[in-house]
Every structure is written in structure tokens, then in C-alpha cells.
Motif scaffolding. Structure first.
Motif, PDB file in Angstrom:
ATOM      1  N   ARG A 198      50.566  40.988 -14.512  1.00 48.72           N
ATOM      2  CA  ARG A 198      49.544  39.984 -14.582  1.00 48.72           C
ATOM      3  C   ARG A 198      49.098  39.668 -13.354  1.00 48.72           C
ATOM      4  N   GLU A 199      49.822  39.697 -12.331  1.00 42.67           N
ATOM      5  CA  GLU A 199      49.179  39.421 -10.953  1.00 42.67           C
ATOM      6  C   GLU A 199      48.648  40.446 -10.389  1.00 42.67           C
ATOM      7  N   GLU A 200      47.274  40.341 -10.255  1.00 38.19           N
ATOM      8  CA  GLU A 200      46.545  41.285  -9.436  1.00 38.19           C
ATOM      9  C   GLU A 200      46.843  41.699  -8.147  1.00 38.19           C
ATOM     10  N   GLY A 201      46.658  42.946  -7.657  1.00 40.18           N
ATOM     11  CA  GLY A 201      46.557  43.267  -6.341  1.00 40.18           C
ATOM     12  C   GLY A 201      47.834  44.030  -5.867  1.00 40.18           C
ATOM     13  N   GLY A 202      47.364  45.030  -5.063  1.00 38.60           N
ATOM     14  CA  GLY A 202      48.148  45.833  -4.353  1.00 38.60           C
ATOM     15  C   GLY A 202      49.559  46.171  -4.506  1.00 38.60           C
ATOM     16  N   SER A 203      50.237  45.701  -3.695  1.00 40.80           N
ATOM     17  CA  SER A 203      51.933  45.903  -3.596  1.00 40.80           C
ATOM     18  C   SER A 203      52.660  45.431  -4.985  1.00 40.80           C
ATOM     19  N   LYS A 204      52.169  44.172  -5.477  1.00 40.83           N
ATOM     20  CA  LYS A 204      52.970  43.291  -6.419  1.00 40.83           C
ATOM     21  C   LYS A 204      52.698  44.425  -7.796  1.00 40.83           C
ATOM     22  N   THR A 205      51.832  44.847  -8.028  1.00 42.20           N
ATOM     23  CA  THR A 205      51.645  45.602  -9.290  1.00 42.20           C
ATOM     24  C   THR A 205      52.233  47.070  -8.881  1.00 42.20           C
ATOM     25  N   ASP A 206      52.116  47.474  -7.590  1.00 39.01           N
ATOM     26  CA  ASP A 206      52.716  48.744  -7.422  1.00 39.01           C
ATOM     27  C   ASP A 206      54.297  48.872  -7.603  1.00 39.01           C
ATOM     28  N   ILE A 207      55.116  47.522  -7.381  1.00 36.75           N
ATOM     29  CA  ILE A 207      56.340  47.724  -7.520  1.00 36.75           C
ATOM     30  C   ILE A 207      56.832  47.855  -9.101  1.00 36.75           C
ATOM     31  N   ALA A 208      55.862  47.118 -10.039  1.00 30.53           N
ATOM     32  CA  ALA A 208      56.158  47.557 -11.467  1.00 30.53           C
ATOM     33  C   ALA A 208      55.958  48.838 -11.902  1.00 30.53           C
ATOM     34  N   THR A 209      55.041  49.565 -11.302  1.00 32.37           N
ATOM     35  CA  THR A 209      54.833  50.925 -11.555  1.00 32.37           C
ATOM     36  C   THR A 209      56.208  51.834 -11.091  1.00 32.37           C
ATOM     37  N   ILE A 210      56.458  51.445  -9.772  1.00 36.65           N
ATOM     38  CA  ILE A 210      57.735  52.184  -9.401  1.00 36.65           C
ATOM     39  C   ILE A 210      58.930  51.887 -10.204  1.00 36.65           C
ATOM     40  N   GLY A 211      58.905  50.647 -10.467  1.00 39.76           N
ATOM     41  CA  GLY A 211      59.984  50.333 -11.503  1.00 39.76           C
ATOM     42  C   GLY A 211      60.263  50.810 -12.664  1.00 39.76           C
ATOM     43  N   CYS A 212      59.043  51.180 -13.396  1.00 39.82           N
ATOM     44  CA  CYS A 212      58.761  51.968 -14.468  1.00 39.82           C
ATOM     45  C   CYS A 212      59.159  53.239 -14.567  1.00 39.82           C
ATOM     46  N   MET A 213      58.822  54.074 -13.335  1.00 41.86           N
ATOM     47  CA  MET A 213      59.161  55.324 -13.085  1.00 41.86           C
ATOM     48  C   MET A 213      60.595  55.487 -12.698  1.00 41.86           C
ATOM     49  N   ILE A 214      61.235  54.545 -12.003  1.00 39.57           N
ATOM     50  CA  ILE A 214      62.836  54.578 -11.964  1.00 39.57           C
ATOM     51  C   ILE A 214      63.330  54.550 -13.108  1.00 39.57           C
ATOM     52  N   GLY A 215      63.002  53.466 -13.950  1.00 37.82           N
ATOM     53  CA  GLY A 215      63.744  53.234 -15.280  1.00 37.82           C
ATOM     54  C   GLY A 215      63.444  54.451 -16.170  1.00 37.82           C
ATOM     55  N   PHE A 216      62.584  54.884 -16.188  1.00 37.36           N
ATOM     56  CA  PHE A 216      62.245  56.291 -16.966  1.00 37.36           C
ATOM     57  C   PHE A 216      63.273  57.298 -16.604  1.00 37.36           C
ATOM     58  N   THR A 217      63.389  57.559 -15.337  1.00 32.51           N
ATOM     59  CA  THR A 217      64.051  58.798 -14.885  1.00 32.51           C
ATOM     60  C   THR A 217      65.396  58.349 -15.163  1.00 32.51           C
ATOM     61  N   ILE A 218      65.943  57.173 -14.839  1.00 33.44           N
ATOM     62  CA  ILE A 218      67.592  56.824 -15.232  1.00 33.44           C
ATOM     63  C   ILE A 218      67.890  57.150 -17.014  1.00 33.44           C
ATOM     64  N   MET A 219      66.811  56.498 -17.486  1.00 32.79           N
ATOM     65  CA  MET A 219      67.131  56.853 -19.007  1.00 32.79           C
ATOM     66  C   MET A 219      67.142  58.239 -19.457  1.00 32.79           C
ATOM     67  N   MET A 220      66.316  59.025 -18.913  1.00 31.04           N
ATOM     68  CA  MET A 220      66.029  60.307 -19.196  1.00 31.04           C
ATOM     69  C   MET A 220      67.462  61.086 -18.589  1.00 31.04           C
ATOM     70  N   ILE A 221      67.807  60.681 -17.499  1.00 33.99           N
ATOM     71  CA  ILE A 221      68.955  61.432 -16.928  1.00 33.99           C
ATOM     72  C   ILE A 221      70.093  61.157 -18.048  1.00 33.99           C
ATOM     73  N   LEU A 222      70.444  59.687 -18.312  1.00 30.39           N
ATOM     74  CA  LEU A 222      71.556  59.288 -19.296  1.00 30.39           C
ATOM     75  C   LEU A 222      71.372  60.167 -20.505  1.00 30.39           C
TER      76      LEU A 222
END
Length: 274
Positions: free
Chosen positions: A245-269
Motif C-alpha cells: 500500500r505504501e509506495e516506494g523503494g525499500s518499504k515495498t521491497d521488504i514485503a517482497t523479501i518477506g514473501c520469499m522468506i515465508g514461501f521458503t520456510i513453508m516449502m521446507i516444512l
């Protein structure tokens, strides 16, 4: 842990699993006793993480087993999966249009669903409660699938892995409800109670899901795909837009990184335990 779950029937297993996920929601909500506000960048990362877990769980824990089970039952696998998946999305679409709810950061006038005079706090909690319906259903159906004994596509370890994964993403969800409520002027205790209340629906949906598939085995592949479709709907309709929702750079990049990490952890589990 597996030995502990083996002592119970599928409905009881689903109840235990979803009580765990509800408990983790409450644990996340308890952060309100330590923090009055939450940085938007951190919140974006939390929501992205939750989205990643749900995407991974939708495939490895639900959709893939649904396809395998449909084949074992002599059904047209791709058709069963498609009907169930789209049915889950359609169900959440209807609930989204009918259930009054309000997303964080929006004015009360922007509430979705049927028009109502309910308090803002109730509308905020209902928005997260809407997310938890498919999560509880997914855990319940997963435990029910094990009891149905349709083959190697469902395992108790896999169902436990799903409950753990849903619990992990419920921690930030609980905090994402209670802390913003605190910022809006609610007391810490009231914010916590509202935050944990958003997870109550998970044990209810879990027990219903497990009971239904145990009693009606032919619907099991449809139920698994249904839960997957409902979870993906929540991710695309709610979690990802909110995280971005909040536009711009690192703030939305963090959401993308969080999504990648969450996907990886659930996949491993799921792959390691399932």
C-alpha cells in the motif's frame, strides 16, 4: 509430536492443530503490551511473510495432494482441482462482499461488505477474521485427509507441518491487528483481546473441515483444492495489496523479501516433514 497426535481422531487432531494456530495469533497480539505502534516497513514484511507461507501451503499442502487423491479416486484430476480451487475463490469473494469489514489505515466510510453501523474496532477485526477462515479450513481438511487413508499423498507429518506453517504466519497477523488498534486509542488489554479474537474462527473452521471430509471421502480432493483457492484469494485480494500500500523503494521491497522468506520456510516444512 507425531506420536502425540496419533492418540487422537482426525477431528480432535484438527482441533488441537487449530487451537495451536489460534494460540500463536494470541502470542502475536500480546506484542501490544510492549509496543504502541509498529513501523510500516516491518508491517509490510510481516504481511509479505504471511502471504509467502500461504502461497507455499496452498500448493504443497493442499493443491498437489488434491490432484494426487483425485487420481487415486478415479476422478478427472485437473477438473477436480480446478472446480475446487475456483470454488474456494468464489466462496471468499462472496464472503468478502457480504461480511462487513475494514482494512487497517482506511476510514470507516471505506468499509467493505454489507453496510452496517458496527463499531470501527469490530470491522477491523473482521477483516483479519476473514483471512483466518481458509487457514482453519485448510488445517482441518489436511488432518481429515490423513484419516481418509486415500494413499501416500496425505500424511500426519504433512498436516502437522501445515499447522506449524499457518501458526508461524499467524504471529505477525496477530501483531498486525492489536498494535494498530492500540495506535488508534484502544487500551492494551482491549487491543490484545480484539487481536486474538480474530483467530477464534480457525478452530471452528478446522473442526468443520475435518468432520466433513471424514464423513464424505469423495469430496476430499475438492475440499483440499477449495481451501487452496480460498487461501490464494486472500493473498491476492488482501495481503499483497496491503503490504504494497505504501509506495516506494525499500518499504515495498521488504514485503517482497518477506514473501520469499515465508514461501521458503513453508516449502521446507512441508517437503521435510510431509
Amino acid at each position: 509430536m507425531i506420536l502425540f497426535f496419533e492418540k487422537f481422531g482426525p477431528v480432535e487432531q484438527a482441533l488441537i492443530g487449530t487451537l495451536f494456530t489460534w494460540g500463536v495469533t494470541a502470542l502475536g497480539a500480546s506484542l501490544v503490551f510492549f509496543f504502541k505502534s509498529i513501523n510500516k516497513t516491518i508491517l509490510n514484511g510481516m504481511l509479505g511473510f504471511a502471504a509467502g507461507v500461504m502461497i507455499a501451503a496452498s500448493f504443497w499442502s493442499l493443491l498437489s495432494p488434491a490432484i494426487t487423491m483425485a487420481e487415486e479416486l478415479g476422478q478427472i484430476a485437473f477438473l477436480t482441482a480446478a472446480i475446487g480451487f475456483l470454488g474456494g475463490g468464489a466462496f471468499l469473494y462472496l464472503v468478502d462482499k457480504l461480511l462487513p469489514h475494514l482494512h487497517m489505515g482506511l476510514e470507516t466510510s471505506q468499509a467493505e461488505g454489507v453496510k452496517t453501523n458496527w463499531q470501527r474496532s469490530v470491522l477491523l477485526v473482521l477483516a483479519i477474521t476473514l483471512h483466518n477462515i481458509p487457514e482453519g479450513l485448510a488445517v482441518g481438511v489436511a488432518f481429515g485427509a490423513v484419516a481418509a487413508g486415500t494413499g501416500s499423498s496425505a500424511s500426519l507429518a504433512g498436516a502437522i507441518a501445515l499447522a506449524i506453517g499457518i501458526g508461524l504466519q499467524n504471529f505477525p497477523e496477530g501483531a498486525a491487528v492489536s498494535i494498530p488498534l492500540r495506535r488508534e486509542g484502544f487500551s492494551r488489554t482491549k487491543s490484545f483481546l480484539y487481536g486474538q479474537a480474530s483467530g477464534i474462527v480457525e478452530p471452528i473452521a478446522g473442526v468443520i473441515g475435518a468432520f466433513a471430509v471424514v464423513k464424505m471421502q469423495p469430496i476430499l480432493p475438492y475440499a483440499l483444492a477449495f481451501a487452496a483457492g480460498a487461501m490464494i484469494y486472500v493473498v491476492i485480494e488482501e495481503l499483497i495489496p496491503e503490504a504494497q500500500r505504501e509506495e516506494g523503494g525499500s518499504k515495498t521491497d521488504i514485503a517482497t523479501i518477506g514473501c520469499m522468506i515465508g514461501f521458503t520456510i513453508m516449502m521446507i516444512l512441508d517437503v521435510a516433514l510431509g
